[in-house]
Write an enzyme that holds these catalytic residues in place. Structure first.
Site, mmCIF file in Angstrom:
data_model
loop_
_atom_site.group_PDB
_atom_site.id
_atom_site.type_symbol
_atom_site.label_atom_id
_atom_site.label_comp_id
_atom_site.label_asym_id
_atom_site.label_seq_id
_atom_site.Cartn_x
_atom_site.Cartn_y
_atom_site.Cartn_z
ATOM 1 N N THR A 183 3.169 -14.279 12.540
ATOM 2 C CA THR A 183 4.228 -13.447 13.460
ATOM 3 C C THR A 183 4.908 -14.231 14.459
ATOM 4 O O THR A 183 5.538 -14.304 14.751
ATOM 5 C CB THR A 183 3.148 -12.499 14.414
ATOM 6 O OG1 THR A 183 1.694 -12.982 14.894
ATOM 7 C CG2 THR A 183 2.423 -11.482 13.764
ATOM 8 N N GLU A 195 -7.880 -12.532 18.033
ATOM 9 C CA GLU A 195 -7.691 -11.719 16.364
ATOM 10 C C GLU A 195 -9.615 -10.939 16.658
ATOM 11 O O GLU A 195 -10.859 -12.189 16.847
ATOM 12 C CB GLU A 195 -7.348 -12.271 15.691
ATOM 13 C CG GLU A 195 -5.715 -12.956 15.573
ATOM 14 C CD GLU A 195 -5.024 -11.066 16.261
ATOM 15 O OE1 GLU A 195 -4.742 -10.617 14.966
ATOM 16 O OE2 GLU A 195 -4.350 -11.342 17.574
ATOM 17 N N ARG A 200 41.527 42.130 -12.454
ATOM 18 C CA ARG A 200 40.996 42.652 -12.607
ATOM 19 C C ARG A 200 40.929 43.176 -14.154
ATOM 20 O O ARG A 200 42.378 43.693 -14.143
ATOM 21 C CB ARG A 200 39.898 43.267 -11.801
ATOM 22 C CG ARG A 200 40.545 44.632 -11.372
ATOM 23 C CD ARG A 200 39.307 45.240 -10.051
ATOM 24 N NE ARG A 200 39.932 46.396 -10.203
ATOM 25 C CZ ARG A 200 39.815 46.878 -8.314
ATOM 26 N NH1 ARG A 200 38.938 46.137 -7.750
ATOM 27 N NH2 ARG A 200 40.431 47.940 -8.232
ATOM 28 N N ARG A 241 0.967 -0.985 -0.236
ATOM 29 C CA ARG A 241 0.343 0.233 -0.116
ATOM 30 C C ARG A 241 1.032 1.450 0.408
ATOM 31 O O ARG A 241 0.397 2.399 0.111
ATOM 32 C CB ARG A 241 -0.891 0.189 1.023
ATOM 33 C CG ARG A 241 -2.185 -1.030 1.065
ATOM 34 C CD ARG A 241 -2.650 -1.361 2.108
ATOM 35 N NE ARG A 241 -3.366 0.068 2.642
ATOM 36 C CZ ARG A 241 -3.789 -0.313 4.429
ATOM 37 N NH1 ARG A 241 -3.298 -1.266 4.869
ATOM 38 N NH2 ARG A 241 -3.783 0.955 4.557
HETATM 39 C C1 UD1 Z 1 -1.578 -7.833 14.691
HETATM 40 C C2 UD1 Z 1 -1.597 -8.853 15.760
HETATM 41 C C3 UD1 Z 1 -3.084 -8.220 16.725
HETATM 42 C C4 UD1 Z 1 -2.601 -6.610 17.226
HETATM 43 C C5 UD1 Z 1 -1.564 -6.165 15.756
HETATM 44 C C6 UD1 Z 1 -1.029 -4.799 15.287
HETATM 45 C C7 UD1 Z 1 -1.430 -11.611 15.399
HETATM 46 C C8 UD1 Z 1 -1.848 -12.224 15.060
HETATM 47 N N1 UD1 Z 1 -2.219 -10.304 15.897
HETATM 48 O O1 UD1 Z 1 -2.306 -8.225 13.596
HETATM 49 O O2 UD1 Z 1 -3.191 -8.875 17.584
HETATM 50 O O3 UD1 Z 1 -3.622 -6.069 17.529
HETATM 51 O O4 UD1 Z 1 -1.217 -6.795 15.379
HETATM 52 O O5 UD1 Z 1 -1.137 -3.820 14.505
HETATM 53 O O6 UD1 Z 1 -0.028 -11.219 16.009
HETATM 54 N N2 UD1 Z 1 4.297 -10.218 10.372
HETATM 55 C C9 UD1 Z 1 6.042 -11.122 9.485
HETATM 56 N N3 UD1 Z 1 5.698 -12.427 9.500
HETATM 57 C C10 UD1 Z 1 4.120 -12.749 9.278
HETATM 58 C C11 UD1 Z 1 3.081 -11.824 9.332
HETATM 59 C C12 UD1 Z 1 3.480 -11.070 9.766
HETATM 60 O O7 UD1 Z 1 6.521 -9.946 9.857
HETATM 61 O O8 UD1 Z 1 4.382 -13.455 8.408
HETATM 62 C C13 UD1 Z 1 4.669 -9.179 10.425
HETATM 63 C C14 UD1 Z 1 3.428 -7.791 9.555
HETATM 64 O O9 UD1 Z 1 4.835 -7.354 8.416
HETATM 65 C C15 UD1 Z 1 3.794 -6.712 10.316
HETATM 66 C C16 UD1 Z 1 3.765 -7.882 11.788
HETATM 67 O O10 UD1 Z 1 4.268 -8.954 11.641
HETATM 68 O O11 UD1 Z 1 4.433 -5.205 10.694
HETATM 69 C C17 UD1 Z 1 1.989 -7.653 12.060
HETATM 70 O O12 UD1 Z 1 1.644 -8.160 11.351
HETATM 71 P P1 UD1 Z 1 -0.318 -8.473 10.705
HETATM 72 O O13 UD1 Z 1 -0.318 -9.122 9.515
HETATM 73 O O14 UD1 Z 1 -0.060 -6.872 10.053
HETATM 74 O O15 UD1 Z 1 -0.726 -8.692 11.892
HETATM 75 P P2 UD1 Z 1 -2.268 -7.828 12.506
HETATM 76 O O16 UD1 Z 1 -3.283 -8.688 11.145
HETATM 77 O O17 UD1 Z 1 -2.501 -6.936 12.248
#
Ligand code: UD1
Ligand code: CA
Length: 447
Positions: free
Chosen positions: A84, A158, A426, A18
């Site tokens: 995560t 979640e 100059r 994005r």
């Molecule tokens: C996550 C949390 C949620 C919290 C929110 C806050 C989990 C399951 N959920 O949700 O409780 O309220 O953040 O913003 O943790 N990332 C990776 N690899 C992955 C997945 C994610 O590096 O495989 C990183 C993403 O780049 C990001 C962060 O982890 O920086 C959060 O991941 P994202 O998928 O945005 O989690 P949310 O669904 O927003």
């Protein structure tokens, strides 16, 4: 490794589509510093001993930017985006039961404060096994909700997996937490992916920890610290919030800002007490000002160390590699690059000083240019102490002008000027009597 040791694992694998950018998300800058650099810097200020970053597949630019910013940081790669918990596991080689605490942070949540990280760690020292950072969300949509029983955190749900009742909770999960090193690997390996997204959720560690009789605590912080950056509008919001912080910090340290909201700082700007910054000034990277410096309106400074009691501007441009000694003055429409100005030196009007050094007390007249570039290479101009360069002179580098030397106005100086000498280079003035066209026009016409 001692029991007191600490590690931060920073998740930075997000693609950031994005942002609509060729630049990886965590390299987008806030106050001239990449977001990932802010998080690493905050870890250092919170005394976190070791730092590891988990980057996405093939993130070569992120790797090299991190290596430049903080060579001691370990870098791991999450090759598939499976959640995560899976991302944290990518850093498994550095996760050890000997670590007292491990803090999980996010590369795209750049405004978290060092004090907040310290509070999470303090919670562990006070006896908790996990401390989750929560906040009261103005709009909880999309966040994981913190399910409390009394002040015990029993689970994080979640949004996609939550009941209507759970969704009504406004206390949300920031995603950040601190956990005892002794437990992290065991918790991560117990996490499955049986949920709405089919991902390995780090948040599931909370329920598992409770089932194992571990103590899970919550620390609450303000939403302003938790701003996540996913698009350019959020990047602009984070920049604005960071600039507000810098202004407040600068004012608190004894610096006058006449119109604070018009001054732009870099993350590393340092300004001594009793300095004064007029409106519409931009500080680029690498600016350090001593005490009692005055930066006048509409000036742009980067890469400069300025000693006390210097005045710069209005409308001055100071470029990298510059030092300005105490009491010197840089006036309006002056550009200075890669130059050293001695104490009390003056460059007051309409001048370019590049690749030069100017000795103490020398005065550079209006419109002076150091001709430092011949189209291929750059050369230095050296001016001694107490010398005077007449207005509209061109100093063709490489050239050296001694102490107490004097260059006549309008000179083109191509040869060194010895100390004490007067140099005039100059065309000599010629007066031709009665040859003024104005005079000719007034003469009565013949005939
Ligand atoms: C996550 C949390 C949620 C919290 C929110 C806050 C989990 C399951 N959920 O949700 O409780 O309220 O953040 O913003 O943790 N990332 C990776 N690899 C992955 C997945 C994610 O590096 O495989 C990183 C993403 O780049 C990001 C962060 O982890 O920086 C959060 O991941 P994202 O998928 O945005 O989690 P949310 O669904 O927003
Ligand atoms: Ca998110």
């Amino acid at each position: 490794m001692t029991d007191r040791s600490s590690l931060a694992i920073i998740l930075a694998a997000g693609e950031g589509t994005r942002m609509r950018s060729r630049t990886p998300k965590v390299l987008h800058q806030i106050a001239d510093r990449p977001m990932i650099g802010h998080v690493l810097d905050t870890c250092k200020r919170a005394d976190v001993g070791e730092r590891a970053v988990v980057v996405g597949h093939g993130a070569e630019r992120v790797r090299s930017a991190i290596a430049d910013f903080d060579p001691q940081t370990e870098i791991y790669e999450q090759t598939e985006r499976l959640g995560t918990a899976h991302a944290v596991l990518a850093a498994a080689p550095v996760i050890s039961e000997d670590l007292h605490d491990i803090v999980i942070l996010y590369g795209d949540v750049p405004l978290v404060r060092a004090e907040t990280i310290s509070r999470l760690r303090a919670g562990l020292s006070a006896g908790a096994d996990i401390v989750v950072l929560g906040f009261h969300a103005s709009d909880p949509t999309g966040y994981g909700r913190l399910l409390l029983e009394g002040d015990r955190l029993v689970a994080i749900r979640e949004e996609r997996d939550a009941t209507d009742e759970e969704r009504a909770i406004s206390l949300c999960n920031s995603g950040m937490l601190a956990v005892r090193g002794a437990h992290l690997m065991a918790l991560l390996s117990a996490i499955g992916n049986d949920n709405a997204k089919g991902e390995y959720y780090l948040t599931d560690a909370i329920e598992i920890a409770n089932a194992r009789g571990l103590t899970v605590a919550v620390e609450i912080t303000g939403e302003d610290e938790l701003l996540g950056v996913n698009d350019r509008a959020q990047l602009a919001a984070a920049e604005a919030a960071f600039q507000r912080r810098m202004r407040a910090r600068t004012l608190a340290s004894g610096v006058t800002l006449q119109a604070p909201e018009t001054v732009t700082f870099s993350a590393d700007t340092e300004i001594g007490a009793d300095s004064m910054v007029e409106p519409n000034v931009v500080f680029g990277p690498g600016v350090t000002l001593g005490e009692g410096v005055r930066v006048r309106a509409f000036s742009h400074l980067e890469g400069v160390r300025i000693e006390p009691d210097v005045t710069v501007g209005p409308y001055a441009r100071i470029r990298p590699g510059t030092t300005i000694a105490s009491g010197a003055r840089i006036g309006n429409f002056v550009e200075v690059k890669n130059a050293d100005l001695g104490p009390g030196a003056k460059v007051n009007h309409l001048t370019y000083i590049g690749d030069a050094s100017i000795g103490a007390g020398s005065n550079i007249g209006a419109g002076t240019i150091t001709c430092n570039y011949d189209g291929r290479n750059k050369y230095r101009t050296i001016i001694g102490e107490g010398s005077f360069i007449g207005s509209n002179s061109s100093l063709v580098a490489p050239v050296t002008i001694g102490d107490q030397a004097y260059v006549g106005t309008g000179s083109v100086i191509t040869e060194d000027v010895p100390s004490g000498a007067l140099a005039i280079a100059r065309g000599r003035q010629v007066n031709k009597p009665d040859r003024s066209p104005a005079r000719a026009a007034n003469k009565p016409k013949a005939g």
